[in-house]
Write a protein that holds these residues in place. Structure first.
Motif, PDB file in Angstrom:
ATOM      1  N   ARG A 118     -24.700  -0.341   4.812  1.00  0.00           N
ATOM      2  CA  ARG A 118     -24.834   0.383   3.539  1.00  0.00           C
ATOM      3  C   ARG A 118     -24.867   1.898   3.769  1.00  0.00           C
ATOM      4  O   ARG A 118     -25.618   2.635   3.117  1.00  0.00           O
ATOM      5  N   ALA A 120     -23.038   4.838   3.138  1.00  0.00           N
ATOM      6  CA  ALA A 120     -21.938   5.414   2.372  1.00  0.00           C
ATOM      7  C   ALA A 120     -21.582   6.819   2.840  1.00  0.00           C
ATOM      8  O   ALA A 120     -20.429   7.249   2.709  1.00  0.00           O
ATOM      9  N   ALA A 124     -17.941   7.871   3.825  1.00  0.00           N
ATOM     10  CA  ALA A 124     -17.206   8.955   3.163  1.00  0.00           C
ATOM     11  C   ALA A 124     -16.545   9.869   4.197  1.00  0.00           C
ATOM     12  O   ALA A 124     -15.432  10.365   3.991  1.00  0.00           O
ATOM     13  N   HIS A 127     -13.577   8.204   5.292  1.00  0.00           N
ATOM     14  CA  HIS A 127     -12.595   8.343   4.221  1.00  0.00           C
ATOM     15  C   HIS A 127     -11.796   9.637   4.432  1.00  0.00           C
ATOM     16  O   HIS A 127     -10.553   9.657   4.326  1.00  0.00           O
ATOM     17  N   TYR A 149     -17.308   1.065  -0.115  1.00  0.00           N
ATOM     18  CA  TYR A 149     -17.952   1.664  -1.287  1.00  0.00           C
ATOM     19  C   TYR A 149     -18.555   0.589  -2.200  1.00  0.00           C
ATOM     20  O   TYR A 149     -19.636   0.779  -2.769  1.00  0.00           O
ATOM     21  N   VAL A 154     -21.551   2.114  -4.385  1.00  0.00           N
ATOM     22  CA  VAL A 154     -21.087   3.410  -4.883  1.00  0.00           C
ATOM     23  C   VAL A 154     -19.825   3.112  -5.685  1.00  0.00           C
ATOM     24  O   VAL A 154     -18.700   3.379  -5.254  1.00  0.00           O
ATOM     25  N   ASP A 157     -16.895   5.737  -6.617  1.00  0.00           N
ATOM     26  CA  ASP A 157     -15.958   6.027  -5.530  1.00  0.00           C
ATOM     27  C   ASP A 157     -15.045   4.834  -5.262  1.00  0.00           C
ATOM     28  O   ASP A 157     -13.862   5.011  -4.930  1.00  0.00           O
ATOM     29  N   ALA A 158     -15.596   3.626  -5.400  1.00  0.00           N
ATOM     30  CA  ALA A 158     -14.762   2.438  -5.207  1.00  0.00           C
ATOM     31  C   ALA A 158     -13.651   2.382  -6.240  1.00  0.00           C
ATOM     32  O   ALA A 158     -12.492   2.072  -5.918  1.00  0.00           O
TER      33      ALA A 158
END
Length: 505
Positions: A118, A120, A124, A127, A149, A154, A157-158
């Motif tokens: 988890r 994120a 990111a 990403h 995500y 989140v 963002d997903a």
């Protein structure tokens, strides 16, 4: 006989990896050492792959750490995919420190690790890596981003990743639907599911997201949408051959109050597991059909299906709701003696509830004292509910004050104790407890019910209906009771049930 060549050893190791043959592969590793075929980057990478495929991760890591001059990118990718989340992220750091650039295999593996943890923020950052390296257009990379995500909840963002993806496969559609479902966004999940049925190739016959969507229908009481999905599963011949879909359908019908529908789905399933049986037992139990739940439990055991902890929770709860004290006690005793399942807090809570509903308050207290673990809030809550049912002030106070310690912000425990005091005529104690609630800033959430009218959920809260409307509602319900109250289904159970004491003037 001449020792096998490096190429021959690599080919044999790949065959062992495909077959999961650990012992023959380990012998090939020994031959490579004896024949001085190591170090060799290709052979060492195949050894890492072989040990990972066989589940011997420590051996894979040992080979990886001794690779000279340094592990190959392929070896990093293989070990990243097989490693647990924390180890995978450590490997990623080592990869970057070695001056290597993550590729379309490394980034998805690292993103899956972030999803499990988890994390994120790190996801990111990955990403950003994917965008800078021009890998976002790869469906595996973008799908892994979406999954990360979604699992990290989140959702905004997903959704952004989903909308920006140049192409979407069935895995991506299923992941987005499941992400909405996990986040409790029922409408979005249902809308996307039906959109996928129209727009996505192969989604019509793909059932991986169906259990999640059916769980939403069950939670939201969306019986009609659940029945639509049921019809689709029947048309594509998926209902009777996919046990997860069958289990979700049984649960959906049960939670929507259609016991006969749940029973019919269960009867039509060609394959059943312990979840199937436990779900049907729970279905009968929550609808007050304890004897039928007991019959299903006995049938399950007779067919050689071993009950698990969830099964026992379901059957003990069923016995509790139907007053089957002797049967519940017998099943509880059989848990550890016959099935080697140690009772957990939920099972003890079911037994306290069973005794309490039957009026055996003192017996329930003695049962709690003999528990091998510290009683949880669920146990004390069951005892408090029993005391409220039978107006037992002394034991109710003990249970309530234990709950005040375990659940400091739960106003319902205070309200229940107020009800016990009120039933006993102890108005001073009621006033004192309510004053204490005001000091703590506690507000009891009013009872709520809702009904779907033309696709719109209309909610009704306790005390929100004006007096003149309550009189009209009660009059209509009385007429319905006269007209339909005697109607029974084929199995002898009444087709309607309602409780409108809260709206009486």
């Amino acid at each position: 006989m001449a020792p096998p060549t490096t190429g021959r050893l690599s080919a044999l190791l790949r065959r062992c990896a495909s077959a999961g043959a650990l012992s023959p592969g380990a012998q090939l590793h020994a031959q490579a050492l004896v024949a001085w075929r190591l170090p060799d980057v290709t052979l060492e990478t195949d050894l890492v792959l072989f040990y990972c495929r066989c589940g011997a991760l420590p051996h894979a890591r040992q080979v990886f750490d001794t690779m000279t001059p340094s592990p190959s990118m392929h070896a990093y990718n293989v070990l990243l995919a097989a490693s647990p989340p924390s180890a995978a992220l450590g490997l990623l750091s080592r990869l970057l420190a070695a001056g290597l650039r993550p590729d379309r295999y490394a980034i998805p593996a690292a993103l899956r690790a972030c999803a499990e943890l988890r994390d994120a923020l790190l996801g990111a950052a990955l990403h950003g890596f994917a965008v800078r390296l021009g890998l976002f257009s790869n469906v595996v990379v973008s799908g892994a981003l979406l999954g990360m995500y979604a699992k990290a909840e989140v959702l905004d963002d997903a959704v952004r990743v989903f909308d920006e993806m140049p192409e979407k496969d069935t895995v991506v559609w299923n992941c987005m639907v499941t992400g909405y479902a996990r986040a409790g966004r029922a409408k979005d999940a249902l809308d996307l599911f039906w959109k996928a049925q129209v727009e996505a190739v192969n989604m019509v016959r793909d059932v991986r997201a169906v259990p999640s969507v059916l769980n939403i229908c069950a939670k939201e009481g969306e019986l009609m949408k659940g029945r639509e999905i049921h019809g689709r599963m029947v048309r594509i011949l998926a209902f009777d051959r996919d046990v997860a879909v069958g289990n979700a359908l049984v649960d959906m019908y049960a939670k929507c109050g259609r016991v006969d529908g749940a029973r019919a789905v269960f009867a039509g399933m060609k394959e059943r597991n312990v979840v199937s049986w436990s779900t049907l037992i729970s279905c009968y139990g929550v609808h007050g059909r304890g004897q039928e739940a007991l019959r299903v439990y006995k049938e399950m055991v007779s067919q050689g299906v071993k009950p698990n902890c969830v099964t026992f929770t379901s059957i003990l709860s069923s016995c509790s709701h139907s007053g089957l004290v002797t049967d519940g006690q017998r099943i509880f005793e059989s848990m550890s003696k016959v099935y080697s399942v140690e009772p957990a807090a939920d099972h003890y809570a079911c037994m306290v509830d069973l005794m309490g509903r039957a009026g055996a308050i003192e017996e329930a207290v003695g049962f709690i004292r003999k528990m091998p673990m510290e009683p949880s809030a669920s146990v004390w809550g069951a005892l408090l509910s029993a005391c409220a049912m039978h107006n037992n002030v002394d034991v109710g106070e003990i249970a309530a004050y234990r709950l005040f310690e375990l659940e400091e912000g739960n106003a319902s425990n205070y309200v229940t104790l107020c009800g016990i005091y009120d039933a006993a005529g102890r108005s001073d104690d009621v006033a004192g407890l309510r004053s204490r609630m005001r000091e703590l800033g506690m507000v009891k959430t009013p009872g709520c019910s809702w009904v779907d009218v033309k696709g719109r959920a209309c909610a009704f809260y306790q005390g929100s209906v004006p007096r003149y409307l309550r009189r009209r509602i009660v009059w209509v319900l009385d007429r319905l009771l006269e007209d339909m109250g005697g109607s029974e289904s084929e199995d002898g159970h009444t087709n309607i049930y309602y409780d409108y004491e809260l709206i009486r003037p």
